[in-house]
Every structure is written in structure tokens, then in C-alpha cells.
Motif scaffolding. Structure first.
Motif, mmCIF file in Angstrom:
data_model
loop_
_atom_site.group_PDB
_atom_site.id
_atom_site.type_symbol
_atom_site.label_atom_id
_atom_site.label_comp_id
_atom_site.label_asym_id
_atom_site.label_seq_id
_atom_site.Cartn_x
_atom_site.Cartn_y
_atom_site.Cartn_z
ATOM 1 N N GLN A 147 33.133 50.296 21.189
ATOM 2 C CA GLN A 147 34.295 51.292 20.733
ATOM 3 C C GLN A 147 35.429 50.418 20.445
ATOM 4 O O GLN A 147 36.405 50.585 19.459
ATOM 5 N N THR A 148 35.788 49.444 21.271
ATOM 6 C CA THR A 148 36.931 48.358 21.093
ATOM 7 C C THR A 148 36.767 47.706 19.427
ATOM 8 O O THR A 148 37.549 47.428 18.842
ATOM 9 N N LEU A 149 35.666 47.078 19.330
ATOM 10 C CA LEU A 149 35.586 46.514 18.142
ATOM 11 C C LEU A 149 35.692 47.385 16.936
ATOM 12 O O LEU A 149 36.340 47.056 15.895
ATOM 13 N N ALA A 150 35.232 48.714 17.017
ATOM 14 C CA ALA A 150 35.605 49.567 16.006
ATOM 15 C C ALA A 150 37.076 49.723 15.761
ATOM 16 O O ALA A 150 37.637 49.988 14.769
ATOM 17 N N THR A 151 37.683 49.992 16.916
ATOM 18 C CA THR A 151 39.162 50.221 16.936
ATOM 19 C C THR A 151 39.850 48.916 16.249
ATOM 20 O O THR A 151 40.762 49.023 15.378
ATOM 21 N N MET A 152 39.363 47.777 16.627
ATOM 22 C CA MET A 152 40.042 46.536 16.003
ATOM 23 C C MET A 152 39.948 46.592 14.758
ATOM 24 O O MET A 152 40.765 46.197 13.758
ATOM 25 N N GLU A 153 38.666 46.824 14.013
ATOM 26 C CA GLU A 153 38.474 46.880 12.581
ATOM 27 C C GLU A 153 39.120 48.003 11.814
ATOM 28 O O GLU A 153 39.813 47.693 10.836
ATOM 29 N N LEU A 154 39.231 49.075 12.571
ATOM 30 C CA LEU A 154 40.052 50.034 12.053
ATOM 31 C C LEU A 154 41.489 49.715 11.940
ATOM 32 O O LEU A 154 42.304 49.708 11.193
ATOM 33 N N HIS A 155 42.177 49.120 13.058
ATOM 34 C CA HIS A 155 43.464 48.554 12.979
ATOM 35 C C HIS A 155 43.889 47.521 11.908
ATOM 36 O O HIS A 155 44.820 47.663 11.300
ATOM 37 N N ASP A 156 42.872 46.529 11.588
ATOM 38 C CA ASP A 156 42.938 45.796 10.592
ATOM 39 C C ASP A 156 43.015 46.305 9.241
ATOM 40 O O ASP A 156 43.736 45.838 8.370
ATOM 41 N N THR A 200 39.139 44.703 26.518
ATOM 42 C CA THR A 200 38.783 45.873 25.604
ATOM 43 C C THR A 200 39.799 46.963 25.867
ATOM 44 O O THR A 200 39.721 48.062 25.538
ATOM 45 N N ALA A 201 41.254 46.282 25.779
ATOM 46 C CA ALA A 201 42.303 47.625 25.979
ATOM 47 C C ALA A 201 42.619 48.553 24.886
ATOM 48 O O ALA A 201 43.049 49.669 24.849
ATOM 49 N N ARG A 202 42.117 47.919 23.769
ATOM 50 C CA ARG A 202 42.443 48.805 22.366
ATOM 51 C C ARG A 202 41.426 49.966 22.225
ATOM 52 O O ARG A 202 41.309 50.602 21.345
ATOM 53 N N GLY A 203 40.152 49.619 23.013
ATOM 54 C CA GLY A 203 39.220 50.781 22.771
ATOM 55 C C GLY A 203 39.828 52.043 24.094
ATOM 56 O O GLY A 203 40.341 51.959 25.083
ATOM 57 N N ARG A 204 39.299 53.306 23.633
ATOM 58 C CA ARG A 204 39.486 54.431 24.284
ATOM 59 C C ARG A 204 38.260 54.970 24.301
ATOM 60 O O ARG A 204 37.745 55.898 23.224
#
Length: 604
Positions: A147-156, A200-204
């Protein structure tokens, strides 16, 4: 809560909006982090979100000895650089120095001579090798990482557009973002950063991309709350005085009868509240436009942004067991924590007007962690001030510079070191003063804000529901109210008669998260040489501890002169291990250890 002596709202709030908009096609630069400089390496630094996350996770697993390499591994030199190896596992490392001796240098793990470069493969291996009782935690952590990786990619993808719309809404120079509404812009900027400790703090947990876009702070969306009508007398209510004018009655929400009204976050509105309170009714239509803060479960009222509502969320951040619901006891403890802080500040004249705290005395709950609300009111007089959480200082501003660069330009003649020093001197003086009275706050970088205007730098605190108090010190304090206030806490973990719990909390929060992470981060960004900022930090801490006299000796022993410092073991306690397995009474106060970056040069 019941509305009291206020006019009825005249209109329904506007429909939800968001700054996220369509997904941009351009890729933004990688997000910066408060976690300190990236370890140096002969190979190229991690560039993709997957590589960045793999580095952070491997470093955390090494720090907490989940791999076993910290305790069993030996350092060996290979042609590409140093590796830690136990004969079966090997990890390329580089010196760290912040909260660990070493950090991962490359996003890979060697297993019996084979290189694993995919994080999913690394985590699957660890789960396979884990004790069967711990395997569910390992599998849950793997999902966190996904989930965190998906969020990081979304952030970019979305960062450029979000930045552009924040600049259009609040101004191109973040140093001019004054007032409670603009302060929410800083919360949005901070949400793109990584946590200094938790990888993984950016994941929810459990939230879809659509839900993130609608409710997460990094998108700076607005949306309307749902409301629950609760039969009169079924709520525990604390706080004096009328509710704000915008707080609706049940009748205004279309629910006739004798009911109190409680806001509910849209992400929690599908809960069966009648299970908690028989006869509770969810109002048919949403009402009241709000915007999320950095904590996400806390929202600001769009028409009255100095008022925030902290609401339960059925999700988790910073670990599977760190659920974002609200235990009623924390509302009690937060209200007591505020009064504790204010009592000490009132007794110390040099902090008059320089230490502020949000009003957290108004709350309601139904003896359940999914049905509760805190009404947080910020102090008056901040309309012309720039209020920035410490978590946002190293965030990228819309023009590509750091937030702290803009603040230094406006308030410190362009000197980032001068701004850092003024922050240090006030924050450290205040926190050591509290220690002298037997108090250590969990006032991390999200709950501590700089307030800057023509009067100088002030500090604004909130959400102090998890302090540690040495009751023996508190009852001897010249602040006579402390003994009675301490007795009001409802969590036995808060109270004790030893200093070690206080020095551990002081070190991990005031030391690591609020001051040292900023020093390492400024060095990583080329703003202040690390040796200079750490020497300043040691000097300021030493002077503050000296002011306490004998009462400061535990801080000198456990922080300034200790060979090793406590470090949060958040992955182990928050995700990988059950509380029974980790022994953690409080997952946010479960520690491993790391090097002391404050030791003088001849000892470090």
C-alpha cells in the motif's frame, strides 16, 4: 454534544472538492525526508519509489535486528563497499550515525549468495523464516509495504498539480501563508514526506486510491462530514461553554427528537452505530465542509479553520496495531495534558506568550473508540502568523525550495542556521523545564508547530495525551496544581516514580524527532553542516540541563553522555510482533538502541 445558544446554520456546506484533480502525466522529483542523509554508496542512489521504499524497509529491519544481522553479522569489505553478513544473509551497508550504526546502502539482500532486489521477495523470505506466531504480522507488514509503494507512486504523479494549486490558493511564497486556513497548506506539504523512523508511514491501511484522493491531507481536499444523532443522555460530554455556531442540532439534520449530535468521518459512517448506542440515527445528508490535517483523522472546519475535529478512523498508520480510532481514555488524558502544560508555562515567566497550546477540553464519547469526538480550538491572535508543523520544515515548497528556506528568508535574514538555533533554544529550554517538573511530552514533529510573525518565534502544541510523568518530581514541583492534575490521568502507563521513562521519551521525541532529524535533514539538503548543527544541539541541551541543576542529571546521564540512545522499534512493536511477543506496553514507546550522535568528538 448538544448545540447550545447559537443560531442555526443557514446553508448546507458546498459539495466536496479536491486539489488532486486529474492525474498529471509528468513525474515529480522524489520526495525529501526528515530521516537524515541517504547513505553514501559507490552505486547510484535509489531513484524509483520501489527502490526508495526497499532501502527504508531494509534499514528499519536492520536497526530493529529483524534480519539478525545487527546482532550476528560481521562487517566485511567487498569491491563495491561494506556488507554486513552472517554467512547466510548479507546486506550492503553504509555508516548511518543517526538512529543506527549502519543503514542499507543498496536496495537488495543477499540470501545464500543469491541477490533479492524485490521487496516482496525479501519480505516473503522473512515471513518464511519467522516464528509461526509472528507470521501474520510479517504478512500484514508486506501488505503495508504494498500500500505504501502505491501511495508513493501516486504522490509522485500528483505532487506537481497539488503544489501548483496550493500556490494559487495561498500564494507563491509559503512564508506568507498566514492564518489557520493557510496553515493547512503546510500540513498538505508535510504529507508528502517520509517519517524519520517508520518506513511505511505514507501508507494507510485498507484505503483505496479514490479514498485517499477524497480524504488524505496530501490532496488538500474538502468534503462534508456525516452526523450521528445520539439519544440524549447516552454520551459522556466534557467541556464548558456553548458549542460553535456551526454545530447543528438533530432537527437541523432532519432527525426530530431528543438527540445530541456527533460528527462522523465519512470513512467511518458505514459502521453499525446502533451496536454502540441503541437508537442512534445517522443523519440522512452530510453537513459541514472540512479539510484534513496531517493526521487525517483530524479535520479543520472550512468556515472556521481555528476549530478542528478529531474523529475516529477505522484504519491504521505507523503499524498494523496503531489504529486511528479514539479510545475515550485518551480524550481524558489529552485534556489533563493540556492543563499540565499550561500550569507549568504560567509558572515560568520567560515562556509567557511563547508557549501556546490548543484548547482540548471539549470532547464527547459513548464509551467506544469508534464513537467519539474532540473539538480542538486554536488560540486567538494567529490570523497574521505563519504556523508550520515541524514535520513540514523540510518539505518541498511549490517553487521547489524547502519550506525552511522561505521561512529563513522572511524571518531570519535568509539564515537557515539562525532559524534552527532559535527553534532549538526555545524548544529545548521548554522541554527540559518540563522535565524538571517531572514531565516528558510525546510532542513529536506533527504535534509541535512554529508560530512566526513580527513578535518572534513561538511554539504551539496539541494532542499531548501520552506523556510520561514522574510523580515523585511532580508532587515536589513548585507548581502546586501538578499533584492534583497528575491524579486525573486515566492511563497507568503515564505515571511512575523513576526518570528513565521520561529520559527515553525526551530522547526519542525532543531529541530524535524534533531536533536531530532536522539537523541530519538540513545536512542532507546542504543547508547546514552536520558537525555544526550537532555541536549546537549538544551545546543548547547542555546549557538547558545545567539550568536544572541536580534535577537535570538524569538527562545528562541518559542523553548527553550515554554511549547508546533509545530508538523507537516501531516496525517490530507496531506490525511484526504481537504485544505478547514484543512485550510492548505501548507500541509507540518500545525501544531498541542506536549510537549517540551527541557525544563529543573525542568519544564518538
Amino acid at each position: 454534544m448538544n448545540p447550545a445558544d447559537h443560531p442555526a446554520p443557514t446553508a448546507t456546506a458546498p459539495a466536496a472538492s479536491t486539489l488532486a484533480g486529474p492525474t498529471p502525466t509528468a513525474t515529480a522529483p522524489a520526495a525529501s525526508t526528515l530521516a537524515g542523509p541517504t547513505p553514501t554508496a559507490t552505486a547510484p542512489a535509489a531513484s524509483t519509489p520501489a527502490e526508495q521504499l526497499t532501502l527504508r524497509v531494509l534499514s528499519a529491519l536492520l536497526r530493529e535486528d529483524v534480519l539478525g544481522l545487527r546482532s550476528r553479522g560481521t562487517l566485511e569489505q567487498r569491491p563495491d563497499g561494506p556488507w554486513l553478513s552472517d554467512g547466510s544473509l548479507a546486506l550492503p551497508v553504509a555508516p548511518d550515525g543517526f538512529q543506527a550504526d549502519h543503514a542499507a546502502r543498496l536496495p537488495e539482500l543477499e540470501v545464500d549468495g543469491a541477490r533479492l532486489t524485490e521487496l516482496t521477495a525479501v519480505l516473503a523470505l522473512l515471513a518464511e523464516r519467522a516464528d509461526p506466531l509472528d507470521r501474520p504480522g510479517h504478512l500484514a507488514f508486506a501488505e503495508e509495504c504494498r500500500q505504501t509503494l502505491a501511495t508513493m507512486e501516486l504522490h509522485d504523479r500528483v505532487r506537481p498539480e497539488v503544489h501548483a494549486e496550493l500556490a494559487e490558493r495561498y500564494g507563491k511564497d509559503v512564508a506568507d501563508w498566514a492564518g489557520p486556513r493557510a496553515a493547512l497548506g503546510f500540513e498538505a506539504l508535510a504529507a508528502f514526506l517520509d517519517h524519520p523512523v517508520y518506513p511505511t508511514a505514507r501508507g494507510r491501511s485498507g484505503l483505496s486510491e479514490a479514498q485517499l484522493r477524497s480524504y488524505a491531507p496530501e490532496f488538500h481536499p474538502s468534503f462534508e462530514l456525516r452526523w450521528l444523532a445520539v439519544p440524549a443522555g447516552r454520551l459522556t460530554v466534557h467541556g464548558d461553554g456553548p458549542l460553535p455556531a456551526w454545530w447543528p442540532s438533530a432537527e437541523q439534520l432532519g432527525v426530530p427528537g431528543e438527540f445530541a449530535t456527533v460528527p462522523v468521518h465519512p470513512l467511518t459512517s458505514d459502521e453499525d452505530f446502533t451496536r454502540i448506542v441503541p437508537g442512534a440515527v445517522l443523519a440522512p445528508e452530510p453537513y459541514l465542509e472540512v479539510l484534513p490535517t496531517l493526521s487525517m483523522r483530524t479535520v479543520a472546519v472550512a468556515a472556521d479553520p481555528s476549530c478542528h475535529l478529531k474523529l475516529p478512523l477505522a484504519t491504521a498508520t505507523l503499524g498494523l496495531r496503531n489504529r486511528r480510532t479514539i479510545k475515550p481514555v485518551t480524550l481524558v488524558n489529552g485534556a489533563v495534558g493540556q492543563r499540565l502544560v499550561e500550569a507549568v508555562a504560567a509558572r515560568e515567566p520567560r515562556f509567557a506568550g511563547r508557549i501556546l497550546h490548543a484548547d482540548e477540553q471539549h470532547y464527547a464519547h459513548a464509551e467506544d473508540e469508534l464513537l467519539a469526538v474532540l473539538l480542538r480550538r486554536y488560540p486567538e491572535g494567529l490570523d497574521d502568523a505563519v504556523s508550520v508543523p515541524l514535520a513540514a520544515l523540510l518539505a518541498e515548497a511549490p517553487d521547489g525550495r524547502l519550506v525552511i528556506d522561505h521561512l529563513a528568508d522572511r524571518f531570519h535574514h535568509g539564515s537557515v542556521p539562525a532559524l534552527y538555533e532559535e527553534l532549538l533554544r526555545l524548544l529545548v529550554d521548554w522541554q527540559t523545564t518540563l522535565f524538571g517538573h517531572g514531565i516528558a511530552l510525546e510532542s513529536h514533529q506533527q504535534n509541535t508547530s512554529l508560530v512566526l510573525d513580527g513578535t518572534g518565534l513561538r511554539l504551539l502544541y496539541k494532542d499531548n495525551d501520552g506523556p510520561r510523568v514522574n510523580t515523585a518530581r511532580a508532587v515536589r514541583s513548585p507548581v502546586r496544581e501538578l499533584a492534583a492534575l497528575v491524579a486525573e490521568f486515566r492511563d497507568p502507563r503515564i505515571l511512575g516514580e523513576q526518570d528513565r521513562a521520561l529520559t527515553d521519551l525526551f530522547t526519542t521525541i525532543t531529541g530524535h524527532l524534533c531536533t536531530a532529524s532536522l539537523a541530519f535533514g538540513l545536512a542532507a539538503h546542504g543547508r547546514v553542516p552536520l558537525a555544526r548543527s550537532l555541536e549546537l544541539l549538544r551545546t543548547v541541551l547542555g546549557e538547558a540541563v545545567d539550568r536544572l541543576g541536580p534535577a537535570g542529571q538524569p538527562l545528562r546521564t541518559d542523553l548527553l553522555d550515554a554511549e547508546r540512545l533509545p530508538v523507537k522499534a516501531m516496525v517490530s512493536a507496531g506490525s511484526l510482533l504481537s504485544k505478547e511477543r514484543s512485550g510492548a506496553a505501548d507500541i509507540n514507546k518500545h525501544y531498541t538502541d542506536g549510537p549517540n550522535y551527541l557525544l563529543s568528538g573525542d568519544r564518538s
